[in-house]
Design an enzyme around this catalytic site. Structure first.
Site, PDB file in Angstrom:
ATOM      1  N   GLU A  33       0.849  -1.197   0.000  1.00  0.00           N
ATOM      2  CA  GLU A  33       0.000   0.000   0.000  1.00  0.00           C
ATOM      3  C   GLU A  33       0.881   1.243   0.000  1.00  0.00           C
ATOM      4  O   GLU A  33       1.824   1.346   0.806  1.00  0.00           O
ATOM      5  CB  GLU A  33      -0.846  -0.048   1.276  1.00  0.00           C
ATOM      6  CG  GLU A  33      -2.279   0.276   1.123  1.00  0.00           C
ATOM      7  CD  GLU A  33      -3.060  -0.663   0.198  1.00  0.00           C
ATOM      8  OE1 GLU A  33      -3.221  -0.319  -0.984  1.00  0.00           O
ATOM      9  OE2 GLU A  33      -3.518  -1.694   0.685  1.00  0.00           O
ATOM     10  N   HIS A  34       0.584   2.166  -0.896  1.00  0.00           N
ATOM     11  CA  HIS A  34       1.334   3.426  -1.034  1.00  0.00           C
ATOM     12  C   HIS A  34       2.801   3.190  -1.397  1.00  0.00           C
ATOM     13  O   HIS A  34       3.666   3.985  -1.040  1.00  0.00           O
ATOM     14  CB  HIS A  34       1.227   4.272   0.243  1.00  0.00           C
ATOM     15  CG  HIS A  34      -0.134   4.873   0.421  1.00  0.00           C
ATOM     16  ND1 HIS A  34      -0.548   6.002  -0.250  1.00  0.00           N
ATOM     17  CD2 HIS A  34      -1.195   4.476   1.171  1.00  0.00           C
ATOM     18  CE1 HIS A  34      -1.798   6.285   0.090  1.00  0.00           C
ATOM     19  NE2 HIS A  34      -2.213   5.373   0.943  1.00  0.00           N
ATOM     20  N   THR A  35       3.058   2.086  -2.066  1.00  0.00           N
ATOM     21  CA  THR A  35       4.430   1.817  -2.513  1.00  0.00           C
ATOM     22  C   THR A  35       4.588   2.157  -3.985  1.00  0.00           C
ATOM     23  O   THR A  35       5.700   2.381  -4.460  1.00  0.00           O
ATOM     24  CB  THR A  35       4.766   0.324  -2.337  1.00  0.00           C
ATOM     25  OG1 THR A  35       3.705  -0.441  -2.913  1.00  0.00           O
ATOM     26  CG2 THR A  35       4.919  -0.048  -0.884  1.00  0.00           C
ATOM     27  N   GLY A 126     -12.267   2.427  -2.253  1.00  0.00           N
ATOM     28  CA  GLY A 126     -10.887   1.936  -2.194  1.00  0.00           C
ATOM     29  C   GLY A 126     -10.677   0.615  -2.916  1.00  0.00           C
ATOM     30  O   GLY A 126      -9.656  -0.048  -2.732  1.00  0.00           O
ATOM     31  N   LEU A 127     -11.641   0.218  -3.760  1.00  0.00           N
ATOM     32  CA  LEU A 127     -11.525  -1.067  -4.460  1.00  0.00           C
ATOM     33  C   LEU A 127     -11.294  -0.870  -5.957  1.00  0.00           C
ATOM     34  O   LEU A 127     -11.532  -1.767  -6.751  1.00  0.00           O
ATOM     35  CB  LEU A 127     -12.792  -1.907  -4.217  1.00  0.00           C
ATOM     36  CG  LEU A 127     -13.115  -2.177  -2.752  1.00  0.00           C
ATOM     37  CD1 LEU A 127     -14.485  -2.840  -2.610  1.00  0.00           C
ATOM     38  CD2 LEU A 127     -12.049  -3.064  -2.106  1.00  0.00           C
ATOM     39  N   ASP A 174      -3.363   0.033 -10.411  1.00  0.00           N
ATOM     40  CA  ASP A 174      -4.787  -0.341 -10.357  1.00  0.00           C
ATOM     41  C   ASP A 174      -5.275  -0.848 -11.720  1.00  0.00           C
ATOM     42  O   ASP A 174      -5.796  -1.973 -11.804  1.00  0.00           O
ATOM     43  CB  ASP A 174      -5.649   0.835  -9.867  1.00  0.00           C
ATOM     44  CG  ASP A 174      -5.366   1.184  -8.409  1.00  0.00           C
ATOM     45  OD1 ASP A 174      -4.713   0.377  -7.731  1.00  0.00           O
ATOM     46  OD2 ASP A 174      -5.785   2.256  -7.953  1.00  0.00           O
ATOM     47  N   TYR A 224      -3.327  12.064  -0.062  1.00  0.00           N
ATOM     48  CA  TYR A 224      -2.587  11.287  -1.061  1.00  0.00           C
ATOM     49  C   TYR A 224      -1.453  12.136  -1.659  1.00  0.00           C
ATOM     50  O   TYR A 224      -0.296  11.707  -1.723  1.00  0.00           O
ATOM     51  CB  TYR A 224      -3.563  10.829  -2.146  1.00  0.00           C
ATOM     52  CG  TYR A 224      -3.037   9.747  -3.040  1.00  0.00           C
ATOM     53  CD1 TYR A 224      -3.066   8.421  -2.637  1.00  0.00           C
ATOM     54  CD2 TYR A 224      -2.508  10.046  -4.290  1.00  0.00           C
ATOM     55  CE1 TYR A 224      -2.589   7.407  -3.466  1.00  0.00           C
ATOM     56  CE2 TYR A 224      -2.024   9.046  -5.121  1.00  0.00           C
ATOM     57  CZ  TYR A 224      -2.071   7.732  -4.707  1.00  0.00           C
ATOM     58  OH  TYR A 224      -1.592   6.737  -5.524  1.00  0.00           O
TER      59      TYR A 224
HETATM   60  C1  GLA Z   1      -4.982   4.354  -4.485  1.00  0.00           C
HETATM   61  C2  GLA Z   1      -4.218   4.494  -5.791  1.00  0.00           C
HETATM   62  C3  GLA Z   1      -3.232   3.331  -5.953  1.00  0.00           C
HETATM   63  C4  GLA Z   1      -2.350   3.179  -4.721  1.00  0.00           C
HETATM   64  C5  GLA Z   1      -3.235   3.083  -3.481  1.00  0.00           C
HETATM   65  C6  GLA Z   1      -2.456   3.016  -2.194  1.00  0.00           C
HETATM   66  O1  GLA Z   1      -5.841   3.257  -4.538  1.00  0.00           O
HETATM   67  O2  GLA Z   1      -5.098   4.508  -6.876  1.00  0.00           O
HETATM   68  O3  GLA Z   1      -2.457   3.574  -7.099  1.00  0.00           O
HETATM   69  O4  GLA Z   1      -1.461   4.249  -4.619  1.00  0.00           O
HETATM   70  O5  GLA Z   1      -4.093   4.206  -3.399  1.00  0.00           O
HETATM   71  O6  GLA Z   1      -1.787   1.812  -2.097  1.00  0.00           O
END
Ligand code: GLA
Length: 394
Positions: A33-35, A126-127, A174, A224
């Site tokens: 996450e957030h990498t 968040g999906l 994503d 973000y």
């Molecule tokens: C959102 C962004 C992804 C990712 C996540 C965090 O979902 O769209 O690219 O950065 O946050 O892991």
């Protein structure tokens, strides 16, 4: 999904038969996450919740769109010659943006279409519902107009549309998993090189439970962007002394040796999350290959704690939900997924305990936050695809 209902809804909306059907999944990040924007690894999988589309080609240049999830908007229509962003078009700006991007990239869009969209994925939770919708349109248009775009080209099209038409600073991970997901597999994706590996992920006697906190924070975009800036700052300080391209180039030992180069505790914490999360992604791969879901669950817990304590990206609702999940019988692990500050969390829960789990977690969540959570059971799915009536049991 009831296929016949989709066909009949299309017919009711557009007074004709749909010609083709498509599905685009959502995704969860198991770890990582957030990498992504730090040149590090992500470990997502595509899920069985997503967005269905039924479509029929037109002979003129009109595009007519209807979403069951935004039915109050009715049919949104425009021509292929007026593909500008319009706030009043709401969700329909995503398909429009994709069409606009493809047109500007020199692709011929010879005729319009009627499209009925219906999602069983919660929106903005968040999906990756946005990547799912963009990819659905990309795949439909690709097939309809025989553009012969590769998956990588479609992934890039989603990213560009999201960044320049919709205005979100999103990356490739994503749309990548939405396009290239594989049933019963996670993908280890190197966000820097886009090299990837399918990792078998069998849930055995467990279920993947998605917990939507039903909290959507208005501060999410700001958070973000701020975290991205903080990571860039930390990187710049490190780059003053060592030769690295991104935080993802460091392992934990190297980070410990060089962290004094980062001037504030806060920036050190942000960098530490990225670097430990990257290592957790590798550890998770090892454990998945061994079929050790218990160890995966521990890594998920560590991931959440790192997002909570080092990255400050979870928020009270997700922490309550995830801590509530950790305390239940038959739970191997739970963590937030996506950008955070609300949205969803995931848990791996023994199949026989799922009903009790959702009841207990929601009771505790509601008593502490005043909100009801929504629960979904997901399987690990293939990526975007055309659906064929004869292969679907409805
Ligand atoms: C959102 C962004 C992804 C990712 C996540 C965090 O979902 O769209 O690219 O950065 O946050 O892991």
């Amino acid at each position: 999904m009831d296929f016949r209902a989709l066909a009949s809804d299309f017919h009711t909306t557009f007074s004709q038969e749909a010609e083709r059907y498509f599905f685009s999944p959502g995704r969860v990040n198991l770890i990582g996450e957030h990498t992504e924007y730090n040149g590090a690894n992500v470990l997502p999988c595509a899920i069985s919740l997503g967005i269905y589309g039924a479509i029929s080609k037109r002979t003129d240049r009109l595009v007519r769109l209807f979403s069951k999830n935004f039915s109050e908007q009715g049919i949104v229509q425009f021509t292929l010659d007026e593909l500008d962003f319009k706030p009043s078009h709401g969700w329909a700006n995503y398909p429009k943006g994709m069409l606009s991007y493809l047109k500007q990239s020199g692709h011929r869009l010879p005729c319009g279409f009627d499209l009925y969209v219906s999602g069983n994925i919660p929106v903005g939770a968040g999906l990756s519902s946005s990547a799912s919708l963009l990819m659905l349109i990309g795949e439909i248009v690709n097939k309809l107009y025989q553009l012969h775009l590769s998956k990588i080209e479609l992934i890039k099209a989603c990213k560009e549309t999201d960044q320049y038409f919709i205005g979100m600073k999103s990356g490739m991970s994503d749309p990548f998993i939405v396009a290239k997901g594989k049933a019963n597999h996670a993908i280890l994706l190197d966000s820097h090189t886009l090299s990837y590996d399918y990792i078998p992920f069998h849930l055995q006697d467990y279920k993947l439970v998605i917990m939507d906190s039903n909290k959507q924070s208005e501060e999410l975009v700001e958070l973000y962007d701020k975290r991205r800036d903080e990571c860039e700052h930390a990187l710049r300080h490190l780059q003053g002394a060592i030769n690295i391209l991104s935080l993802g180039d460091l392992n934990i030992e190297q980070f410990e040796n060089f962290k004094h180069l980062i001037p504030t505790q806060l920036l050190q914490k942000r960098a530490r999350h990225v670097i430990t999360e990257n290592e957790r992604a590798f550890s998770a791969v090892k454990q998945l290959r061994r079929g050790n879901l218990t160890a995966l669950g521990d890594l998920m817990k560590q991931s959440h704690l790192s997002l909570q304590n080092d990255y400050d990206a979870t928020g009270a609702e997700l922490d309550t939900l995830v801590q509530g999940a950790w305390n239940q019988t038959g739970v191997l692990g739970a963590k937030m997924t996506g950008a955070g500050l609300g949205g969803s969390a995931i848990a791996i829960v023994e199949a026989s305990q799922v009903d009790q789990f959702t009841e207990n977690v929601n009771q505790e969540y509601k008593s502490k936050t005043g909100l009801d959570a929504s629960f979904y059971i997901a399987t690990i799915s293939d990526g975007v695809r055309e659906l064929y009536l004869d292969k679907v049991k409805s």
